[in-house]
Design a protein around this motif. Structure first.
Motif, PDB file in Angstrom:
ATOM      1  N   CYS A   1       0.824  -1.210   0.000  1.00  0.00           N
ATOM      2  CA  CYS A   1       0.000   0.000   0.000  1.00  0.00           C
ATOM      3  C   CYS A   1       0.862   1.266   0.000  1.00  0.00           C
ATOM      4  N   SER A   2       2.115   1.151   0.485  1.00  0.00           N
ATOM      5  CA  SER A   2       2.949   2.357   0.529  1.00  0.00           C
ATOM      6  C   SER A   2       4.019   2.363  -0.576  1.00  0.00           C
ATOM      7  N   ASP A   3       3.892   1.444  -1.547  1.00  0.00           N
ATOM      8  CA  ASP A   3       4.884   1.347  -2.616  1.00  0.00           C
ATOM      9  C   ASP A   3       4.507   2.294  -3.761  1.00  0.00           C
ATOM     10  N   THR A   4       5.201   3.429  -3.840  1.00  0.00           N
ATOM     11  CA  THR A   4       4.821   4.443  -4.831  1.00  0.00           C
ATOM     12  C   THR A   4       5.233   4.058  -6.255  1.00  0.00           C
ATOM     13  N   SER A   5       5.987   2.944  -6.407  1.00  0.00           N
ATOM     14  CA  SER A   5       6.311   2.519  -7.769  1.00  0.00           C
ATOM     15  C   SER A   5       5.124   1.762  -8.385  1.00  0.00           C
ATOM     16  N   ARG A   6       4.094   1.477  -7.569  1.00  0.00           N
ATOM     17  CA  ARG A   6       2.896   0.809  -8.084  1.00  0.00           C
ATOM     18  C   ARG A   6       1.870   1.862  -8.486  1.00  0.00           C
ATOM     19  N   ASP A   7       0.898   1.429  -9.292  1.00  0.00           N
ATOM     20  CA  ASP A   7      -0.184   2.339  -9.661  1.00  0.00           C
ATOM     21  C   ASP A   7      -1.257   2.269  -8.565  1.00  0.00           C
ATOM     22  N   LEU A   8      -1.153   3.171  -7.585  1.00  0.00           N
ATOM     23  CA  LEU A   8      -2.026   3.106  -6.416  1.00  0.00           C
ATOM     24  C   LEU A   8      -3.439   3.631  -6.687  1.00  0.00           C
ATOM     25  N   SER A   9      -3.695   4.036  -7.943  1.00  0.00           N
ATOM     26  CA  SER A   9      -5.058   4.480  -8.285  1.00  0.00           C
ATOM     27  C   SER A   9      -5.929   3.288  -8.694  1.00  0.00           C
ATOM     28  N   LYS A  10      -5.306   2.107  -8.806  1.00  0.00           N
ATOM     29  CA  LYS A  10      -6.044   0.899  -9.178  1.00  0.00           C
ATOM     30  C   LYS A  10      -6.114  -0.051  -7.991  1.00  0.00           C
ATOM     31  N   LEU A  11      -7.309  -0.587  -7.766  1.00  0.00           N
ATOM     32  CA  LEU A  11      -7.527  -1.417  -6.581  1.00  0.00           C
ATOM     33  C   LEU A  11      -8.140  -2.759  -6.980  1.00  0.00           C
ATOM     34  N   LEU A  12      -7.541  -3.835  -6.494  1.00  0.00           N
ATOM     35  CA  LEU A  12      -8.053  -5.182  -6.748  1.00  0.00           C
ATOM     36  C   LEU A  12      -8.649  -5.709  -5.448  1.00  0.00           C
ATOM     37  N   ILE A  13      -9.943  -6.054  -5.482  1.00  0.00           N
ATOM     38  CA  ILE A  13     -10.579  -6.589  -4.273  1.00  0.00           C
ATOM     39  C   ILE A  13     -10.499  -8.111  -4.312  1.00  0.00           C
ATOM     40  N   ILE A  14      -9.812  -8.677  -3.323  1.00  0.00           N
ATOM     41  CA  ILE A  14      -9.620 -10.121  -3.259  1.00  0.00           C
ATOM     42  C   ILE A  14     -10.113 -10.630  -1.912  1.00  0.00           C
ATOM     43  N   GLU A  15     -10.128 -11.972  -1.773  1.00  0.00           N
ATOM     44  CA  GLU A  15     -10.656 -12.488  -0.506  1.00  0.00           C
ATOM     45  C   GLU A  15      -9.594 -12.553   0.591  1.00  0.00           C
ATOM     46  N   LYS A  16      -8.436 -13.165   0.288  1.00  0.00           N
ATOM     47  CA  LYS A  16      -7.556 -13.504   1.423  1.00  0.00           C
ATOM     48  C   LYS A  16      -6.071 -13.381   1.100  1.00  0.00           C
ATOM     49  N   ASN A  17      -5.251 -13.547   2.135  1.00  0.00           N
ATOM     50  CA  ASN A  17      -3.804 -13.394   2.018  1.00  0.00           C
ATOM     51  C   ASN A  17      -3.198 -14.336   0.969  1.00  0.00           C
ATOM     52  N   SER A  18      -3.700 -15.579   0.881  1.00  0.00           N
ATOM     53  CA  SER A  18      -3.117 -16.509  -0.101  1.00  0.00           C
ATOM     54  C   SER A  18      -3.468 -16.081  -1.525  1.00  0.00           C
ATOM     55  N   ASP A  19      -4.604 -15.397  -1.715  1.00  0.00           N
ATOM     56  CA  ASP A  19      -4.939 -14.864  -3.053  1.00  0.00           C
ATOM     57  C   ASP A  19      -3.971 -13.732  -3.406  1.00  0.00           C
ATOM     58  N   PHE A  20      -3.661 -12.894  -2.422  1.00  0.00           N
ATOM     59  CA  PHE A  20      -2.684 -11.818  -2.619  1.00  0.00           C
ATOM     60  C   PHE A  20      -1.359 -12.408  -3.091  1.00  0.00           C
ATOM     61  N   GLU A  21      -0.907 -13.467  -2.395  1.00  0.00           N
ATOM     62  CA  GLU A  21       0.378 -14.083  -2.747  1.00  0.00           C
ATOM     63  C   GLU A  21       0.357 -14.625  -4.160  1.00  0.00           C
ATOM     64  N   ASN A  22      -0.770 -15.209  -4.560  1.00  0.00           N
ATOM     65  CA  ASN A  22      -0.854 -15.761  -5.916  1.00  0.00           C
ATOM     66  C   ASN A  22      -0.785 -14.655  -6.970  1.00  0.00           C
ATOM     67  N   PHE A  23      -1.480 -13.545  -6.740  1.00  0.00           N
ATOM     68  CA  PHE A  23      -1.419 -12.423  -7.690  1.00  0.00           C
ATOM     69  C   PHE A  23      -0.006 -11.856  -7.763  1.00  0.00           C
ATOM     70  N   GLU A  24       0.637 -11.714  -6.609  1.00  0.00           N
ATOM     71  CA  GLU A  24       1.989 -11.151  -6.599  1.00  0.00           C
ATOM     72  C   GLU A  24       2.977 -12.083  -7.294  1.00  0.00           C
ATOM     73  N   ARG A  25       2.828 -13.386  -7.067  1.00  0.00           N
ATOM     74  CA  ARG A  25       3.690 -14.373  -7.724  1.00  0.00           C
ATOM     75  C   ARG A  25       3.529 -14.297  -9.234  1.00  0.00           C
ATOM     76  N   SER A  26       2.275 -14.091  -9.670  1.00  0.00           N
ATOM     77  CA  SER A  26       1.993 -14.060 -11.106  1.00  0.00           C
ATOM     78  C   SER A  26       2.494 -12.777 -11.760  1.00  0.00           C
ATOM     79  N   GLY A  27       2.627 -11.728 -10.962  1.00  0.00           N
ATOM     80  CA  GLY A  27       3.103 -10.453 -11.495  1.00  0.00           C
ATOM     81  C   GLY A  27       2.146  -9.804 -12.480  1.00  0.00           C
ATOM     82  N   VAL A  28       0.837 -10.112 -12.384  1.00  0.00           N
ATOM     83  CA  VAL A  28      -0.109  -9.582 -13.364  1.00  0.00           C
ATOM     84  C   VAL A  28      -0.824  -8.318 -12.865  1.00  0.00           C
ATOM     85  N   TRP A  29      -0.602  -7.944 -11.617  1.00  0.00           N
ATOM     86  CA  TRP A  29      -1.311  -6.772 -11.076  1.00  0.00           C
ATOM     87  C   TRP A  29      -0.308  -5.807 -10.455  1.00  0.00           C
TER      88      TRP A  29
END
Ligand SMILES: [Zn+2]
Length: 201
Positions: A73-101
């Motif tokens: 949330c504090s990483d200014t190199s990301r596009d913080l104007s876009k928000l992805l609503i997910i269910e849980k921590n393991s979903d977050f990890e999967n998105f981050e691993r995939s590098g698609v968001w």
């Protein structure tokens, strides 16, 4: 009730664990060597002490000096104007691993059950709405699993946020149409996530 039954009940609370598996864990733990048990309990204890809950996205994070917002949330190199609503921590990890968001996230922590009364008491979108109203967020994508609770929660969120597509020019979409029925975000491969994101509607 015996102490063995007590431990079985505690282990049965783990996600996806039934009574028989819990019983197997009990006997595994009771026959494990002392070094393993010590490592297990101290690691768990240390993680519990070091964990923080992000005040915006509700994600668990560790070992950070910033005790308010998580590193994402504090990483200014990301596009913080876009928000992805997910269910849980393991979903977050999967998105981050995939590098698609490359935007930020918001966790609902548990999808709303279709029979649940007063979902607004458990899932508050106040922080998200504040971000929309202040102009900090202009696109929101819901990325919840394609099962009854996930779809119900997506509908609930869409209903709450739809007015802002008119008043604040919010872009609102859902991943659900890019995923097949029964898809769990946690287990989706990166190609599937990427395609679902590209096909968001
Ligand atoms: Zn966060």
């Amino acid at each position: 009730m015996s102490q063995i039954d007590d431990l079985q009940l505690l282990l049965k609370k783990l996600p996806g664990i039934g009574p028989r598996q819990a019983r197997r864990f009990v006997y595994f733990l009771l026959s494990a060597d002392a070094g393993y048990i010590h490592k297990l309990t101290t690691t768990l204890d240390q993680l519990r002490r070091e964990k923080s809950l992000c005040s915006f996205c509700k994600r668990l994070y560790f070992n950070s000096n910033n005790k308010v917002l998580c590193p994402t949330c504090s990483d200014t190199s990301r596009d913080l104007s876009k928000l992805l609503i997910i269910e849980k921590n393991s979903d977050f990890e999967n998105f981050e691993r995939s590098g698609v968001w490359n935007g930020k996230y918001f966790l609902v922590l548990k999808n709303i059950g279709v029979t649940e009364d007063n979902p607004q008491n458990r899932l508050s979108l106040d922080r998200v709405i504040k971000e929309i109203e202040s102009g900090s967020v202009n696109e929101i994508v819901t990325a919840l699993s394609v099962n009854p609770d996930g779809e119900y929660t997506t509908e609930y969120i869409s209903k709450q946020l739809r007015p802002y597509t008119e008043t604040h020019n919010l872009k609102l979409s859902s991943l659900a149409r890019g995923l097949s029925t029964g898809s769990e975000i946690e287990y989706a491969d990166s190609e599937t996530l990427k395609q679902a994101l590209n096909n968001r509607k």
